[in-house]
Write an enzyme that holds these catalytic residues in place. Sequence first.
Site, short mmCIF file in Angstrom:
data_model
loop_
_atom_site.label_atom_id
_atom_site.label_comp_id
_atom_site.label_asym_id
_atom_site.label_seq_id
_atom_site.Cartn_x
_atom_site.Cartn_y
_atom_site.Cartn_z
N TYR A 22 4.75 -8.23 16.20
CA TYR A 22 5.01 -7.04 15.38
C TYR A 22 5.76 -5.99 16.18
CZ TYR A 22 3.93 -3.18 12.12
OH TYR A 22 4.01 -2.13 11.23
N TYR B 17 23.99 -0.69 13.36
CA TYR B 17 24.65 -0.44 12.06
C TYR B 17 25.12 1.02 11.96
CZ TYR B 17 24.37 -4.93 9.80
OH TYR B 17 24.59 -6.24 9.47
N PHE C 134 0.83 -1.21 0.00
CA PHE C 134 0.00 0.00 0.00
C PHE C 134 0.87 1.27 0.00
CE2 PHE C 134 -1.95 2.78 3.45
CZ PHE C 134 -2.59 3.63 2.56
N THR D 231 1.72 -9.60 1.00
CA THR D 231 0.48 -8.79 0.98
C THR D 231 0.52 -7.78 -0.16
OG1 THR D 231 1.46 -7.39 2.69
CG2 THR D 231 -0.22 -8.96 3.40
#
Length: 312
Positions: free
Chosen positions: A146, A160, A12, A36
């Site tokens: 999540y 990083y 999306f 998705t």
Amino acid sequence: MKNIVVTGGAGFIGSHLCEALIEKGYKVICVDNLGTGKMQNLKNIIKNKNFKFIKHDTRKTLNLKLPVHYVFHLASYASPPYYQTKSIETLMSNSLGTYNVLEFARVKKARFLITSTSETYGDPLEHPQKETYWGNVNPVGIRSCYDEAKRFAEALVMEYVRKHNLDARIIRIFNTYGPRLQKDDGRVISNFIDQALNNRPLTIYGDGKQTRSFCYVSDQVAGLIAAMFKDGIKGEVINIGNPGEFTMLEAARLVKKLTGTKSKIVHKPLPKDDPTRRKPDISKAKKILGWEPKVKFEEGLPGTIKWFRDGI
Ligand code: UDP
């Protein structure tokens, strides 16, 4: 010409981002496993000479021969019903997947942006949420696949920055809506519009007094682009969202009004660990990026409804 990789580019937000980057004259390489994401989302750009689609799952090592200057890392399940169904995949995409994409950016010496989430604040005790707030997250609840995966991803990105001097930024995106929101993805705006257009009852979970702040997709994309191309913000964490705050009852009434549906509102049980309030403090984005959202909720909804109705 600068080359940009967008992971999750068929999704999306990702597909709108790819379009905007091509419009700006970049060459865009979209990496998506179509978990998705949909090829249909890419229909405006799939034939563009500056666009390339690669079907690839970020849980596997990413290798590309060409030089890459910027990496937008969006790839992840994102709607609660999807990430809970694909919970282990979600954990692995955000941990191993983020590691693979960070390694790719390090080797390419590319600038990096990750879309994290307002869910890193959990069910927030501070309101509105500033980037300095550490959050109130259940580490073992049904949303943790999540929330904790994104928190791990943020930690990895910061290492990083510290260990490899990667020019990375973390963007915490808040609820976003607009055309190409999947009608069956289970999120509140897509559910309400789909229900209203099909004369089915609008399902409010719980009493409907919980709040969310809804950002129109063009504003979200403008924020991501502003953050990527801003120099000197290595290691910064920035909220991108619209601070207009609505209860789910208000959102349902607005969708009812704008669709003219006869659908009733019904109440369903509130899912576990559902955040009670959510609203971004966007003063940092305003100050550092000179960005703020332009589209109010009631202005963005009609075009979204039209897209659900007509597919355009
Ligand atoms: N919700 C609702 N009805 C629905 C879907 C969601 O009332 O059909 C509620 C949900 O319980 C939450 C809010 O709407 O309080 C936003 O849910 P969504 O799944 O869109 O995303 P979240 O912000 O929770 O990640």
